[in-house]
Write an enzyme that holds these catalytic residues in place. Structure first.
Site, mmCIF file in Angstrom:
data_model
loop_
_atom_site.group_PDB
_atom_site.id
_atom_site.type_symbol
_atom_site.label_atom_id
_atom_site.label_comp_id
_atom_site.label_asym_id
_atom_site.label_seq_id
_atom_site.Cartn_x
_atom_site.Cartn_y
_atom_site.Cartn_z
ATOM 1 N N HIS A 258 41.980 47.310 31.328
ATOM 2 C CA HIS A 258 41.223 46.107 30.989
ATOM 3 C C HIS A 258 40.568 46.238 29.617
ATOM 4 O O HIS A 258 40.355 45.241 28.934
ATOM 5 C CB HIS A 258 40.139 45.836 32.035
ATOM 6 C CG HIS A 258 40.673 45.410 33.364
ATOM 7 N ND1 HIS A 258 41.099 46.316 34.309
ATOM 8 C CD2 HIS A 258 40.866 44.182 33.904
ATOM 9 C CE1 HIS A 258 41.513 45.669 35.375
ATOM 10 N NE2 HIS A 258 41.401 44.372 35.163
ATOM 11 N N ASP A 331 50.736 41.744 34.414
ATOM 12 C CA ASP A 331 49.306 41.776 34.687
ATOM 13 C C ASP A 331 48.657 40.810 33.691
ATOM 14 O O ASP A 331 49.315 40.289 32.778
ATOM 15 C CB ASP A 331 48.777 43.205 34.536
ATOM 16 C CG ASP A 331 47.512 43.456 35.350
ATOM 17 O OD1 ASP A 331 46.869 42.485 35.796
ATOM 18 O OD2 ASP A 331 47.166 44.632 35.557
#
Length: 611
Positions: A258, A331
């Protein structure tokens, strides 16, 4: 960090006893047919080809995107959500998103205010499908969410919340994993959610992994593979699409994708042994979709492109070597791991060229959509290739009944979501997951005669689902209902001297203390809290409510357990074990390495005590 990862991988693999370390298996001449997938009829393929042929380049590009949208309603969200949509996407609501960009999928998040309660979720889903049906080329939307359970769940109570992956791994029952997925899938289906980004197929061989951890079933590749297959069959048997993630395997990293770009330094042989088995099992079980990882695997791609953008990984390994021909979804494209090397306009195009079918949650949809349309126009992306991607996506929607039955009903919600039998099943499954790591001098179970007055202290993390909690209060309530007199005292993630002194003073008037620990590290002041409680001489019970590795940093503790999550269902189960109402049945699905010699196991995979 490379050497540390290698040590951890080697140690965990040795502890798991996962088999020989031979060379990567050659690709089969003919990939095995996935189980549970009936080949589409020629008539179905012809109908879907006609649908694709009617689409403009803009519509084709839009169908490749899965996008977030703010609001509880498809047409009438709250003003703040309208403002957020206009700022981030340039539309007011989900209906406008579909009309403007023709998106093929929408993902639900709690923070986007999509998941307030089950009836609202069903109404939102129906509103989205009505908007899709009203388009020039009507194509139902694949509505998805991350409902892994445990620490990642977007739909909270009154929907049923099951133990997460590592807790299920501790339970070791494929039947329990399949039951949890089946019942959870039925509830999602009733709310109009037709795809779950679960299960996590990563093998968590690195205790320092900041992003996977308890989201993984464990560190034994074969055990993880069995649980993954059980959940795939459960979800898809319930009628929704399952999605194994994060290919080619996110289990051995100490960087969170992230916020950065992780490197996986496994050799091809190590990958074949450690990372591949769960994905192979998912494919054999007929998995509908596989999610990519924003990780670099130099052994497979010398360019050091993240896997999401790597043709050698997605086409060479996933498509050709493993024989997978289902939907590949990225993702989130808003994660830093996929954005560090190329601009946001290049990432979607490169992902599609690498072998991706669906582009999830780009930070700037207008930019990303325009880039795909432009790449189609100038020939960088071939229309034939895009049509093949659309066919995979439409076949998934057809297989999951979206063309025939795109809508749900309030009655379906009432019949299925959060019903008593599902809640009871969640409790029964959780009762088989709590792991007793240490019980010196028979401290456990606590006795209502000797230790009636119980203090519960620790870190009150926000409930993963946005419901229930705080953890100390949930535990105290559970102990009270079990016949103890329990008091909760939140001491925080990094308790200082005032919090530690307050806890010690509170324990003076109690008979025992349960301390909920959360990812204890060598420099964590949670260690000082536990030491001060131990110094009182009162019974101290340590419960790791996230990663089970805390005990390695707490050598003085004599009674230690792991619940693998701080969700209500798992905390209540842990309380029943501590109180002696249930025998601890969980067994470690990961190795806990010694803090002073991290190549030596303190507790091996399979460790777990009973009363």
């Amino acid at each position: 960090m490379h050497s540390r990862r290698t040590v951890l991988t080697t140690a965990a693999a040795a502890v798991a006893a996962v088999g020989p370390t031979g060379a990567a298996a050659p690709a089969p001449a003919t990939p095995p047919a996935p189980l549970g997938h009936r080949p589409p009829s020629p008539a179905t393929r012809a109908r879907l080809r006609r649908l694709i042929s009617r689409m403009t380049p803009e519509e084709k590009a839009g169908q490749l995107f899965v996008m977030r949208v703010y609001g509880h309603s498809a047409t009438d969200p709250d003003p703040d959500d309208v403002a957020a949509n206009r700022k981030e996407i340039g539309v007011a609501n989900a209906a406008e998103l579909i009309a403007k960009y023709h998106v093929g999928g929408i993902i639900y998040f709690g923070w986007a205010h999509n998941t307030r309660e089950p009836h609202q979720i069903a109404d939102l889903s129906n509103g989205i499908q009505r908007a899709a049906a009203a388009q020039r080329v009507p194509v139902p939307v694949l509505i998805s969410t991350d409902q892994e359970h445990g620490i990642v769940a977007r739909v909270g109570a009154p929907a049923t919340l099951f133990p997460g992956a590592m807790a299920l791994g501790a339970g070791g029952s494929r039947e329990d994993a399949g039951t949890a997925a089946t019942l959870a899938g039925r509830e999602l289906l009733a709310m109009g959610i037709r795809q779950d980004y679960a299960p996590d197929a990563d093998v968590n061989v690195n205790p320092a992994n900041p992003v996977i951890g308890v989201r993984s079933f464990g560190a034994d590749p074969q055990a993880v593979a069995r649980m993954v297959a059980a959940e795939v069959k459960g979800y898809q048997g319930a009628g929704i699409a399952s999605c194994a993630k994060h290919f080619p395997g996110h289990g051995d990293t100490d960087t969170d994708s992230h916020v950065g770009l992780p490197y996986i330094h496994h050799t091809a042989e190590e990958w074949e042994r450690l990372d591949a088995p769960p994905f192979k099992a998912a494919i054999a079980a007929g998995i509908d979709s596989i999610m990519t990882a924003h990780i670099v695997v130099p052994a497979f791609d010398k360019s050091e492109d993240p896997a999401t953008l790597s043709r050698p990984i997605l086409t060479g390994i996933l498509r050709e070597r493993l024989g997978y021909d289902g939907v590949v979804v990225t993702d989130s494209l808003g994660m830093e791991g996929v954005r560090v090397k190329y601009g946001d306009a290049r990432v979607p195009v490169l992902a599609l060229k690498a072998g991706v079918d669906q582009l999830l949650n780009p930070p700037d949809l207008s930019l990303a959509h325009a880039a795909v349309v432009r790449a189609l126009a100038d020939g960088e992306l071939s229309e034939r290739d895009i049509d093949a991607k659309l066919m995979r996506i439409l076949l998934l929607k057809e297989r999951r009944g979206l063309f025939a039955r795109p809508y749900t009903t309030r009655r379906a919600v009432d019949r299925v979501v959060g019903i008593r039998s599902h809640l009871a099943a969640a409790d029964r499954i959780a009762d088989r997951t709590t792991t007793l790591l240490r019980n010196d001098a028979g401290i456990l179970p606590l006795s209502r005669r000797r230790e009636r007055r119980v203090l519960v202290v620790g870190y009150d993390a926000a409930a993963p689902t946005g419901t229930g909690g705080p953890p100390t209060a949930v535990l105290a309530k559970a102990f009270t209902e079990l016949g103890f007199t329990a008091t909760a005292l939140s001491t925080g993630l990094s308790p200082g001297k005032p919090q530690i002194d307050e806890a010690v003073a509170a324990l003076a008037a109690r008979d025992a203390v349960v301390v909920a620990t959360y990812n204890v590290t060598a420099d964590s002041s949670q260690r000082q809290l536990v030491a001060a409680l131990l110094a009182t001489g009162k019974p101290v019970v340590q419960l790791a409510v996230r990663n089970p590795y805390d005990i390695a940093q707490l050598p003085g503790v004599k009674a230690a357990l792991a619940s693998y999550s701080w969700t209500d269902v798992e905390l209540r189960a842990a309380a029943r074990v501590i109180a002696g109402r249930r025998d601890p049945a969980g067994r470690l699905p990961v190795a806990i390495m010694r803090a002073d010699t991290p190549t030596t196991a303190l507790y091996r995979i399979g460790h777990g005590l009973s009363y």
